[in-house]
Write a protein that holds these residues in place. Structure first.
Motif, mmCIF file in Angstrom:
data_model
loop_
_atom_site.group_PDB
_atom_site.id
_atom_site.type_symbol
_atom_site.label_atom_id
_atom_site.label_comp_id
_atom_site.label_asym_id
_atom_site.label_seq_id
_atom_site.Cartn_x
_atom_site.Cartn_y
_atom_site.Cartn_z
ATOM 1 N N UNK A 1 0.827 -1.210 0.000
ATOM 2 C CA UNK A 1 0.000 0.000 0.000
ATOM 3 C C UNK A 1 0.860 1.258 0.000
ATOM 4 N N UNK A 2 1.961 1.215 0.755
ATOM 5 C CA UNK A 2 2.890 2.352 0.772
ATOM 6 C C UNK A 2 3.509 2.556 -0.604
ATOM 7 N N UNK A 3 3.862 1.465 -1.260
ATOM 8 C CA UNK A 3 4.458 1.533 -2.592
ATOM 9 C C UNK A 3 3.480 2.152 -3.598
ATOM 10 N N UNK A 4 2.241 1.696 -3.573
ATOM 11 C CA UNK A 4 1.215 2.238 -4.481
ATOM 12 C C UNK A 4 0.943 3.699 -4.155
ATOM 13 N N UNK A 5 0.905 4.004 -2.879
ATOM 14 C CA UNK A 5 0.677 5.382 -2.437
ATOM 15 C C UNK A 5 1.749 6.319 -2.990
ATOM 16 N N UNK A 6 2.995 5.908 -2.885
ATOM 17 C CA UNK A 6 4.098 6.723 -3.415
ATOM 18 C C UNK A 6 3.996 6.877 -4.924
ATOM 19 N N UNK A 7 3.664 5.792 -5.631
ATOM 20 C CA UNK A 7 3.609 5.829 -7.095
ATOM 21 C C UNK A 7 2.523 6.774 -7.596
ATOM 22 N N UNK A 8 1.426 6.861 -6.841
ATOM 23 C CA UNK A 8 0.289 7.679 -7.273
ATOM 24 C C UNK A 8 0.243 9.042 -6.587
ATOM 25 N N UNK A 9 1.197 9.291 -5.658
ATOM 26 C CA UNK A 9 1.220 10.553 -4.903
ATOM 27 C C UNK A 9 -0.117 10.787 -4.196
ATOM 28 N N UNK A 10 -0.621 9.727 -3.597
ATOM 29 C CA UNK A 10 -1.886 9.777 -2.871
ATOM 30 C C UNK A 10 -1.678 9.188 -1.483
ATOM 31 N N UNK A 11 -2.515 9.609 -0.539
ATOM 32 C CA UNK A 11 -2.415 9.061 0.805
ATOM 33 C C UNK A 11 -2.767 7.578 0.795
ATOM 34 N N UNK A 12 -2.100 6.771 1.618
ATOM 35 C CA UNK A 12 -2.321 5.319 1.610
ATOM 36 C C UNK A 12 -3.776 4.899 1.785
ATOM 37 N N UNK A 13 -4.513 5.593 2.662
ATOM 38 C CA UNK A 13 -5.896 5.189 2.913
ATOM 39 C C UNK A 13 -6.780 5.399 1.677
ATOM 40 N N UNK A 14 -6.408 6.362 0.833
ATOM 41 C CA UNK A 14 -7.224 6.659 -0.346
ATOM 42 C C UNK A 14 -7.054 5.588 -1.417
ATOM 43 N N UNK A 15 -5.830 5.046 -1.551
ATOM 44 C CA UNK A 15 -5.577 4.049 -2.599
ATOM 45 C C UNK A 15 -5.531 2.628 -2.058
ATOM 46 N N UNK B 1 0.602 -11.157 -5.340
ATOM 47 C CA UNK B 1 1.137 -11.777 -4.109
ATOM 48 C C UNK B 1 2.272 -10.961 -3.504
ATOM 49 N N UNK B 2 2.309 -9.673 -3.826
ATOM 50 C CA UNK B 2 3.287 -8.784 -3.220
ATOM 51 C C UNK B 2 4.669 -8.803 -3.847
ATOM 52 N N UNK B 3 4.845 -9.500 -4.976
ATOM 53 C CA UNK B 3 6.154 -9.510 -5.642
ATOM 54 C C UNK B 3 6.451 -8.101 -6.177
ATOM 55 N N UNK B 4 7.507 -7.421 -5.683
ATOM 56 C CA UNK B 4 7.737 -6.010 -6.025
ATOM 57 C C UNK B 4 7.835 -5.734 -7.524
ATOM 58 N N UNK B 5 8.603 -6.556 -8.249
ATOM 59 C CA UNK B 5 8.753 -6.310 -9.684
ATOM 60 C C UNK B 5 7.429 -6.521 -10.405
ATOM 61 N N UNK B 6 6.681 -7.545 -10.009
ATOM 62 C CA UNK B 6 5.380 -7.811 -10.611
ATOM 63 C C UNK B 6 4.431 -6.653 -10.326
ATOM 64 N N UNK B 7 4.491 -6.095 -9.110
ATOM 65 C CA UNK B 7 3.642 -4.954 -8.754
ATOM 66 C C UNK B 7 3.879 -3.790 -9.719
ATOM 67 N N UNK B 8 5.157 -3.466 -9.952
ATOM 68 C CA UNK B 8 5.493 -2.356 -10.851
ATOM 69 C C UNK B 8 4.935 -2.600 -12.251
ATOM 70 N N UNK B 9 5.181 -3.794 -12.781
ATOM 71 C CA UNK B 9 4.725 -4.088 -14.138
ATOM 72 C C UNK B 9 3.203 -4.173 -14.219
#
Length: 459
Positions: A266-280, A292-300
């Motif tokens: 959630x923190x990673x997505x929050x940073x990528x979208x410049x949004x607060x964690x609770x919103x995304x 399943x939380x794989x970081x590289x898979x998340x990015x792609x």
């Protein structure tokens, strides 16, 4: 979050993150998510090495779990402390050529020593090498040709004191042990990182074990090895080496990287979208289920959502918007290779061809090969194609010459563009083409590494 990084959440960063007129996600390339404990473990291990010990550190995990990123979090600290960082990415070619990767890394150590020491310090190192090796120095020079970069005196020494020693594995171990006794110290610890140890053979691991277990002065050596734990079994030489290190009394740490937790993702997505964690959070929950939380898979996966317009930035509302139900109902595979391959098949044919060619050389290709390809009629615009591939985020330029895939999975996806029943012929045709170009060049321009690469394609 506002106190720690107000600019990231209060101001419109998206004016500077547009690509082709569309807003892109703002990934923090140098931030490591959810690995605080692991960073502490590897940092503490290096601190022990800096105090005069040898130590090994093994990192297992699926491809894309962040093994290399974890190691890279330490390299700046090693460099600042005066240490030497050696990194070698292994592939199948290294398994077929014993010691290739390890010797290449130690050969590059000579260049690092030259670059990080004063002329006076280099002279002292050269004198110590000549004193310790005497007639065996020529053997060291055969193993590590870049040793001559340390001092002009060394070349004349090798000629005057040519050794008749026959090269075998035990001699190689002994020579490199003696070399490390001279160059590795508390002031200059040596860190060797071998990535993708699943491709490493018994001979290379035995050599590293010999250096780590040397009790006659080869201290301050930190070996770090990463491997895909789902691609090795208990019979692999990695585990034999671990057992041997334990028997030799060499300190060792072994850890396994799992996927990110929902909170860290959630923190990673929050940073990528410049949004607060609770919103995304609703989006990050879906992403976690898919990846399943794989970081590289998340990015792609996030990039694929942007490309398919399932995740888009509203210029009017100044915020990212998505339809969670549509994303959840989409038949999106849990295979990152599929996402990457789908992306690559959307590229123009010439870019796909360039990706196929690059993938044949492994994770990295040197500039000599690129130069040869550019001299052919078929690939005369190859360098221009490479620049386009860099802009697409598939490869990067390493140093001033080499080109490297950003990740193993990028290379695998590019290689999958070649049908399985055509792969052998594709390699052969590429090798013959390169060989015909190399024959037209002057012999003294041909680099030995390039010739090995060409022969590998033909065979």
């Amino acid at each position: 979050l506002l106190l720690s990084d107000p600019a990231y959440f209060l101001f419109d960063l998206h004016d500077t993150t547009t690509q082709g007129g569309s807003v892109q996600l703002s990934f923090r390339k140098h931030k490591l998510y959810g690995r605080e404990n692991e960073v502490s473990l590897i940092t503490d291990a290096f601190c022990r090495v800096s105090s005069g010990k040898n130590e090994a550190f093994f990192i297992g995990g699926f491809s894309g779990s962040g093994k290399s990123r974890l190691v890279n979090s330490l390299t700046a600290r090693v460099d600042i402390s005066g240490g030497y960082v050696l990194t070698e990415k292994l592939d199948q070619m290294h398994k077929e050529r014993p010691l290739l990767g390890v010797l290449s890394a130690f050969n590059n150590l000579c260049a690092l020593i030259r670059d990080k020491n004063s002329p006076q310090e280099l002279l002292e190192i050269a004198n110590k090498l000549m004193q310790d090796f005497e007639s065996d120095f020529s053997v060291l020079a055969r193993l590590l040709p870049k040793i001559y970069a340390l001092s002009s005196q060394l070349k004349s020494t090798a000629i005057e004191k040519e050794s008749g020693v026959q090269m075998n594995f035990h001699n190689v171990c002994f020579i490199l042990q003696r070399f490390m006794r001279v160059v590795s110290s508390r002031a200059h610890p040596v860190m060797l990182f071998l990535d993708d140890l699943q491709w490493c053979g018994t001979t290379s691991l035995e050599l590293i074990h010999a250096i780590l277990s040397d009790t006659r002065g080869s201290n301050c050596f930190f070996f770090v090895g990463s491997y895909r734990d789902n691609e090795v079994n208990q019979e692999h030489p990695i585990f034999t080496m671990m057992s041997n290190l334990d028997s030799s009394g060499v300190p060792m740490t072994r850890l396994n990287l799992e996927g990110l937790t929902p909170v860290d993702l959630n923190t990673m997505v929050s940073d990528a979208m410049c949004m607060f964690p609770r919103i995304c959070e609703s989006l990050s929950d879906i992403v976690f289920q898919k990846t399943k939380g794989n970081p590289f898979f998340v990015l792609e996966f996030l990039r694929s959502l942007v490309e398919s317009r399932l995740l888009k930035y509203s210029l009017r509302e100044k915020i990212w918007i998505w339809d969670g139900d549509k994303i959840s109902s989409e038949n999106i595979t849990d295979n990152v290779l599929y996402l990457l391959s789908r992306k690559m098949t959307s590229f123009p044919e010439n870019i796909q061809l360039a990706l196929k060619v690059l993938s044949c050389f492994g994770i990295k290709v040197d500039d000599t090969i690129v130069d040869y390809l550019s001299l052919t009629l078929e690939y005369s615009n190859f360098r221009e194609w490479l620049n386009q591939i860099i802009s697409e985020g598939c490869i990067q330029k390493v140093g001033t010459s080499d080109f490297k895939f950003l990740h193993d999975k990028m290379r695998e996806a590019a290689y999958s563009l070649i049908p399985d029943n055509e792969k052998s012929q594709f390699h052969y045709n590429l090798g013959v083409l390169l060989y015909s170009v190399s024959r037209e060049r002057e012999t003294n321009e041909m680099k030995g590494g390039a010739m090995f690469t060409i022969v590998d394609q033909i065979n």
